[in-house]
Design a protein around this motif. Structure first.
Motif, PDB file in Angstrom:
ATOM      1  N   UNK A 179      -6.887 -42.888  55.357  1.00 31.87           N
ATOM      2  CA  UNK A 179      -6.275 -41.558  55.458  1.00 31.87           C
ATOM      3  C   UNK A 179      -5.683 -41.083  54.144  1.00 31.87           C
ATOM      4  N   UNK A 180      -5.456 -42.017  53.220  1.00 35.07           N
ATOM      5  CA  UNK A 180      -4.885 -41.622  51.939  1.00 35.07           C
ATOM      6  C   UNK A 180      -3.443 -41.172  52.083  1.00 35.07           C
ATOM      7  N   UNK A 181      -3.037 -40.261  51.209  1.00 36.61           N
ATOM      8  CA  UNK A 181      -1.641 -39.809  51.199  1.00 36.61           C
ATOM      9  C   UNK A 181      -1.441 -38.774  52.299  1.00 36.61           C
ATOM     10  N   UNK A 182      -0.478 -39.023  53.190  1.00 33.78           N
ATOM     11  CA  UNK A 182      -0.234 -38.084  54.283  1.00 33.78           C
ATOM     12  C   UNK A 182       1.099 -37.370  54.097  1.00 33.78           C
ATOM     13  N   UNK A 183       1.289 -36.350  54.938  1.00 34.12           N
ATOM     14  CA  UNK A 183       2.418 -35.429  54.760  1.00 34.12           C
ATOM     15  C   UNK A 183       3.781 -36.118  54.711  1.00 34.12           C
ATOM     16  N   UNK A 184       4.007 -37.036  55.654  1.00 32.31           N
ATOM     17  CA  UNK A 184       5.312 -37.684  55.722  1.00 32.31           C
ATOM     18  C   UNK A 184       5.581 -38.529  54.475  1.00 32.31           C
ATOM     19  N   UNK A 185       4.506 -39.150  53.962  1.00 35.99           N
ATOM     20  CA  UNK A 185       4.641 -39.960  52.740  1.00 35.99           C
ATOM     21  C   UNK A 185       5.116 -39.072  51.595  1.00 35.99           C
ATOM     22  N   UNK A 186       4.543 -37.866  51.525  1.00 40.85           N
ATOM     23  CA  UNK A 186       4.917 -36.952  50.437  1.00 40.85           C
ATOM     24  C   UNK A 186       6.406 -36.633  50.475  1.00 40.85           C
ATOM     25  N   UNK A 187       6.912 -36.329  51.691  1.00 42.76           N
ATOM     26  CA  UNK A 187       8.333 -35.971  51.821  1.00 42.76           C
ATOM     27  C   UNK A 187       9.235 -37.126  51.387  1.00 42.76           C
ATOM     28  N   UNK A 188       8.888 -38.328  51.861  1.00 45.20           N
ATOM     29  CA  UNK A 188       9.749 -39.482  51.587  1.00 45.20           C
ATOM     30  C   UNK A 188       9.730 -39.850  50.112  1.00 45.20           C
ATOM     31  N   UNK A 189       8.538 -39.764  49.508  1.00 44.61           N
ATOM     32  CA  UNK A 189       8.429 -40.108  48.086  1.00 44.61           C
ATOM     33  C   UNK A 189       9.230 -39.105  47.247  1.00 44.61           C
ATOM     34  N   UNK A 190       9.244 -37.847  47.711  1.00 46.40           N
ATOM     35  CA  UNK A 190      10.025 -36.825  47.011  1.00 46.40           C
ATOM     36  C   UNK A 190      11.510 -37.203  46.979  1.00 46.40           C
ATOM     37  N   UNK A 191      12.012 -37.698  48.120  1.00 48.62           N
ATOM     38  CA  UNK A 191      13.416 -38.116  48.182  1.00 48.62           C
ATOM     39  C   UNK A 191      13.654 -39.271  47.189  1.00 48.62           C
ATOM     40  N   UNK A 192      12.704 -40.215  47.138  1.00 51.84           N
ATOM     41  CA  UNK A 192      12.838 -41.352  46.210  1.00 51.84           C
ATOM     42  C   UNK A 192      12.813 -40.874  44.765  1.00 51.84           C
ATOM     43  N   UNK A 193      11.973 -39.875  44.500  1.00 51.70           N
ATOM     44  CA  UNK A 193      11.884 -39.396  43.113  1.00 51.70           C
ATOM     45  C   UNK A 193      13.149 -38.657  42.700  1.00 51.70           C
ATOM     46  N   UNK A 194      13.748 -37.941  43.655  1.00 53.03           N
ATOM     47  CA  UNK A 194      15.011 -37.245  43.355  1.00 53.03           C
ATOM     48  C   UNK A 194      16.076 -38.245  42.909  1.00 53.03           C
ATOM     49  N   UNK A 195      16.021 -39.465  43.501  1.00 52.06           N
ATOM     50  CA  UNK A 195      17.044 -40.464  43.193  1.00 52.06           C
ATOM     51  C   UNK A 195      16.560 -41.505  42.197  1.00 52.06           C
TER      52      UNK A 195
END
Length: 529
Positions: free
Chosen positions: A114-130
């Motif tokens: 499935x590759x990169x899915x929507x929820x992964x994108x949101x969570x990774x964004x939070x990690x990148x913010x921090x």
């Protein structure tokens, strides 16, 4: 062992991914390598009779999904590892966002098909913010999936990551032969037969060696050599500093269900992952090496043991040591508290611990003193920030379906809301209770838990609300604010902290209200004071 040595041997991380990418299965396999469990279970109930160790709530077993973050700890090669397995389902994203405030690094699981899915994108964004350091694990290689290079491109583009492959697959799906480990320079062959045992690896330091052709066949060997050459040509060399600063992300391939590629991930993780990191409080930066204890509550879980109606507050230790029976200051309530039975976790098993160190997660029995985000210290007044409540997206009235059980219902709602499962608003107009959640599935969870844990039944009624906004008035005595309270009386409610909330019924009415009352601020998270 000295205090500093204890800090240096701790690794606390979270596992995040889209639902069904295999997070819980990976957690199980990590525990298997840590010798913590003898036989790992998969979440899908029909495959293996044993349920997953980290899914201990009844509803998780029924649905095959994780709905609450679970905490697991184990030792591996002298390193103490604390894993926080988070729910992937987007309806429980808030629990996951909060958990990310308590981890020092993260493993992101991606499904090869499935590759990169929507929820992964949101969570990774939070990690990148921090700037949280991340390692990517591409899972399910025993199934047909996307080409490895295409996947790496997709991860770079969709998640904005800077990847460095640390292992590379030999074939995929039906012709999956194994994994070449670039980090340790060896080959791990996949036999596909034994699911529970841990595979042997074959040391191969030279890719040109004829041994490879014998092991995997001429064609696969030729492809492997070309691909590894390509990997070394395209991708940068691994740099630990960049990884720790969140600027570079190592990638591993494997199949968690078949126990494959997990050891490589764990060995590398133990070597490169960060030890407990300093944390910013509102007052100052707190370092783990400081002598005095500080920690914060990032999660509350009601009814870990349904027979006892107990609540556990999960505390992440930031600095100093947390000792049993020693009095600590509860900063928000400004009172001293002692804890006679602090717990360390292994999924549903808990053990009482005497001393815990920075990076550890401790569970404390709570009778209602704690809220998410509370700080405990040895006396200093500090507050850790970054555990907000988000504006819910679904709203329903909650009604009592059994008048004789109203006391149980209120108690149940009260405790579940403290846990952060959802948010409770009480209308100013008539005192009716409204429950707001991030996802619709939470309503089922609340109904289920109220009935099974508190013996109370409830029904819901839809309520047309677009957004809940926390209201902040510059001058509570101004005519503008008084008029706002009078005109919008029907749409006002109080949250559990007694803060005023405006329930806007449409984007248009929110916009009009903002224009009409320019001196009043409307916030979408509760953390603005």
């Amino acid at each position: 062992m000295s205090f500093i040595k204890e800090i240096n041997r701790r690794r606390t991380f979270g596992i995040i991914a889209h639902p069904d990418a295999g997070k819980t299965t990976l957690t199980e396999k990590l525990l298997l390598f840590g010798g913590a469990i003898q036989e790992a279970g998969a979440v899908k109930s029909n495959k293996i009779k044993k349920g997953a160790t980290s899914d201990f709530m009844e509803i998780e077993r029924q649905r095959g999904i994780s709905v609450a973050t679970s905490v697991l700890a184990f030792e591996y090669e002298g390193i103490k590892i604390n894993i926080l397995d988070t729910p992937g389902h987007k309806d429980f994203a808030e629990d996951t966002f909060r958990t990310l405030t308590a981890v020092d690094s993260v493993i992101v699981v991606v499904d090869v098909a499935k590759g990169v899915e929507e929820q992964t994108e949101k969570l990774v964004e939070v990690c990148r913010m921090r700037n949280i350091p991340m390692i990517v694990f591409i899972n399910k290689l025993d199934r047909e999936g996307k080409d490895a290079f295409d996947l790496l491109d997709e991860i770079e583009q969709k998640l904005g990551l800077n990847v460095v492959p640390m292992s590379f697959p030999i074939g995929m799906g039906y012709d999956f032969k194994g994994i070449y480990n670039l980090w340790e320079k060896n080959i791990n062959l996949f036999s596909g037969s034994s699911r529970k045992n841990i595979e042997e690896t074959i040391e191969i330091s030279d890719l040109e060696s004829k041994e490879i052709d014998k092991l995997i066949g001429d064609k696969s060997a030729k492809t492997l050599r070309e691909e590894i050459e390509l990997v070394q040509g395209i991708y940068p060399k691994f740099n630990r500093e960049d990884y720790l600063n969140g600027a570079q992300q190592p990638v591993f391939f494997g199949s968690a269900l078949n126990n494959f590629g997990v050891r490589e991930l764990l060995d590398c993780f133990v070597e490169i992952a960060p030890k407990p990191r300093p944390k910013q409080s509102e007052e100052r930066l707190v370092k783990p090496e400081e002598e005095k204890f500080t920690g914060f509550v990032f999660k509350i879980h009601a009814n870990m043991d349904p027979n006892h109606r107990d609540r556990l507050a999960f505390i992440k230790i930031v600095s100093g040591t947390f000792e049993r029976n020693k009095p600590y200051l509860h900063v928000r309530n400004n009172k001293k508290m002692k804890f006679s039975s602090p717990n360390a976790f292994f999924a549903e098993k808990k053990e009482i611990v005497d001393v815990s160190y920075p990076g550890d997660i401790v569970g404390i029995h709570d009778t209602g003193n704690f809220k998410i985000g509370d700080t405990l210290t040895e006396g200093e007044n500090i507050n850790y920030k970054g555990v907000p409540s988000f504006s819910p997206e679904h709203f329903r009235y909650i009604n009592n379906a059994d008048p004789l059980k109203s006391k149980q219902l209120f108690k149940g709602i009260d405790q579940l809301m403290d846990e952060g499962v959802a948010q409770l608003f009480t209308l100013e107009l008539n005192g009716r209770k409204v429950i707001g959640t991030v996802g619709a599935l939470q309503y089922e969870v609340i109904q289920y838990r109220l009935e099974h844990e508190y013996g109370a039944k409830c029904t819901y009624e839809n309520l047309n609300v677009h957004k809940a906004c926390w209201v902040e008035a510059k001058d509570p005595k101004s005519e503008e604010y008084i008029e706002f309270l009078r005109v919008k009386h029907r749409y006002l409610a109080k949250d559990k902290q007694n803060q005023l909330v405006f329930l806007a019924d449409s984007p248009f009415s929110l916009q009009m209200t903002q224009q009409k009352y320019p001196n009043i601020k409307f916030h979408f998270t509760s953390e603005f004071n």
